[in-house]
Scaffold this active site. Sequence first.
Site, mmCIF file in Angstrom:
data_model
loop_
_atom_site.group_PDB
_atom_site.id
_atom_site.type_symbol
_atom_site.label_atom_id
_atom_site.label_comp_id
_atom_site.label_asym_id
_atom_site.label_seq_id
_atom_site.Cartn_x
_atom_site.Cartn_y
_atom_site.Cartn_z
ATOM 1 C CB ALA A 13 -0.943 -0.041 1.190
ATOM 2 C CB VAL A 14 0.257 4.836 0.577
ATOM 3 C CG1 VAL A 14 -0.217 4.781 2.007
ATOM 4 C CG2 VAL A 14 0.972 6.139 0.344
ATOM 5 C CB ALA A 77 -1.939 -1.639 12.756
ATOM 6 C CB SER A 129 7.078 8.845 12.220
ATOM 7 O OG SER A 129 6.381 10.060 12.082
ATOM 8 N N GLY A 130 6.319 9.600 9.259
ATOM 9 C CA GLY A 130 6.627 10.533 8.185
ATOM 10 C C GLY A 130 5.680 10.413 7.018
ATOM 11 C CE LYS A 183 4.822 6.549 13.760
ATOM 12 N NZ LYS A 183 3.462 6.310 13.484
ATOM 13 C CG HIS A 186 5.959 10.419 16.635
ATOM 14 N ND1 HIS A 186 4.895 10.306 15.755
ATOM 15 C CD2 HIS A 186 6.845 11.240 16.034
ATOM 16 C CE1 HIS A 186 5.132 11.030 14.685
ATOM 17 N NE2 HIS A 186 6.314 11.604 14.829
ATOM 18 C CG ASN A 187 1.430 8.290 15.894
ATOM 19 O OD1 ASN A 187 2.578 8.524 15.563
ATOM 20 N ND2 ASN A 187 0.647 7.517 15.184
ATOM 21 C CD GLU A 190 1.165 12.833 13.781
ATOM 22 O OE1 GLU A 190 2.199 12.141 13.772
ATOM 23 O OE2 GLU A 190 0.167 12.528 13.104
ATOM 24 C CE LYS A 260 -5.320 5.443 8.975
ATOM 25 N NZ LYS A 260 -4.095 5.176 8.215
ATOM 26 N NE ARG A 287 -6.711 14.340 15.784
ATOM 27 C CZ ARG A 287 -5.827 13.763 14.979
ATOM 28 N NH1 ARG A 287 -6.147 12.684 14.310
ATOM 29 N NH2 ARG A 287 -4.618 14.256 14.847
#
Length: 474
Positions: A13-14, A77, A129-130, A183, A186-187, A190, A260, A287
């Site tokens: 996928a992407v 995931a 990440s990125g 991670k 990190h999210n 973010e 997500k 959110r």
Amino acid sequence: MTRASDFGLIGLAVMGQNLVLNVESRGFQVSVYNRTPAVTDEFVAAHPGKRLVGTPTLEAFVQSLARPRKLMIMVKAGAAVDAVIEQLIPLLEPDDIVIDGGNSLYTDTERRDAWLTAQGLRFIGAGVSGGEEGARKGPAIMPGGPASTWGLMRPIFEAIAAKVDGEPCVMHIGPGGAGHYVKMIHNGIEYGDMQLICEAYAIFKAAGLSTDEMAAVFNRWNEGELQSYLIQITGKALEQRDTETGQPIVELILDQAGQKGTGQWTLLNAAENAVVISTINAAVEARVLSSQKALRVRASTQLQGPSPNISGVDRATLVNQVHEALYASKVVSYAQGLDLMRTMGEKKAWGLDLGGIAAIWRGGCIIRARFLNRITEAYRADPGLQHLMLAPFFVEVLNRAQQPWREVVALAVRHGIAVPAFGASLGYFDSLRSARLPANLLQAQRDFFGAHTYERVDKPAGQWFHTAWPEVIG
Ligand code: NBP
């Protein structure tokens, strides 16, 4: 017959496609496999002349890799990762390395680590990440697993990671689930950064700034201490016009945010560890509330408040005040995330290097920012630093910002502009700097209804008292 591949990737996928192109571009031959074979065929056909080996089955994929095999799973995931691992196990041989590069929950990673280790295989749970661009040009990578396996993967990871000042944005985070845990934090951070920027936008909007004027402010901020990827893309997003109507595209986008799950996982983990991450909490909840659009539209016709119009304020002053509010709130948000990482790192004996983690977040990832250098410096200067907000540099920033930060929150509250993350950050700041909180009354209440006892300020710590409170009837 082509030679055996240096690396393999499952899941085109992407993220998978871009990571493959990144790995290949560093001189490695890469085998690829996707559950739907047509995707593999199309991908390989779209990149002629590259060192790519398309494989129609998992068996062929595994056989095409040099030993010990190094293969990354980059599928959705959750259950899909387990499904792929189950199919892989009978095909692999001892010491082969399986890397899960998706956004897996760290407890799933711990379970898979035990599962694969019991099969004589090596496992790495790596946060990547990125987004799409990071995957292609250089992400920040947060690998967790045994140090010996990291040693084997290091050349490839360092080759594909983003570089800042020549340093790759990857390091061995720790054993087991440590990489995916970091991670996840990190999210969470973010989420906090994004919401704080949105609150700055809401205030500017209430002050009557056009999207072009706002873009100019964010573009200017991106030249200074707030320099970061998220500030940069905010400026660009605000400048963008809709091709159909010519209007600013941001104003045409429905105000209903998606998520997500990694932000919610961070909240759950903070609650389990009794660590306050109120800024990230406010961001996740913002959110959630945004997604309840119908309810909000209904409430907007029934619940009263002042009009969110502050067009009379001095714009230059407001812009400077919001800058300070944003910077200070951001410091609080990172301090909370680092506090949670420190707490979990100690509990799990992961040996997390918080300064090093801040350093690898400087490039490739979504929260990349200039001020991460200051976080690294703070932990390098004092590896035992208890709380980021007590590092000398950040003490100075917060003390400088606190007055304008209050002005912004007060202005927003007075005019009914929702600023949950600015407010939560300021509340945390004021609580943290309070040598005495009203928890004395709370203890009285607890002792009153539940005989929970309390300590006294005028007696040694560890002595517990109970008062014979009056009886309350009814
Ligand atoms: P997706 O998360 O959309 O997953 C799609 C891929 O999973 C396809 O290759 C699909 O194969 C495969 N797959 C599924 Br779904 N179920 C499978 C199964 N049972 N067995 C084998 N393959 C299966 O892809 P993505 O957006 O590239 O993200 C990949 C991972 O990276 C995720 O964990 C994501 O959270 C993480 N991540 C994404 C980003 C981002 O910006 N997108 C950023 C950072 C991390 P198919 O073609 O046969 O359906």
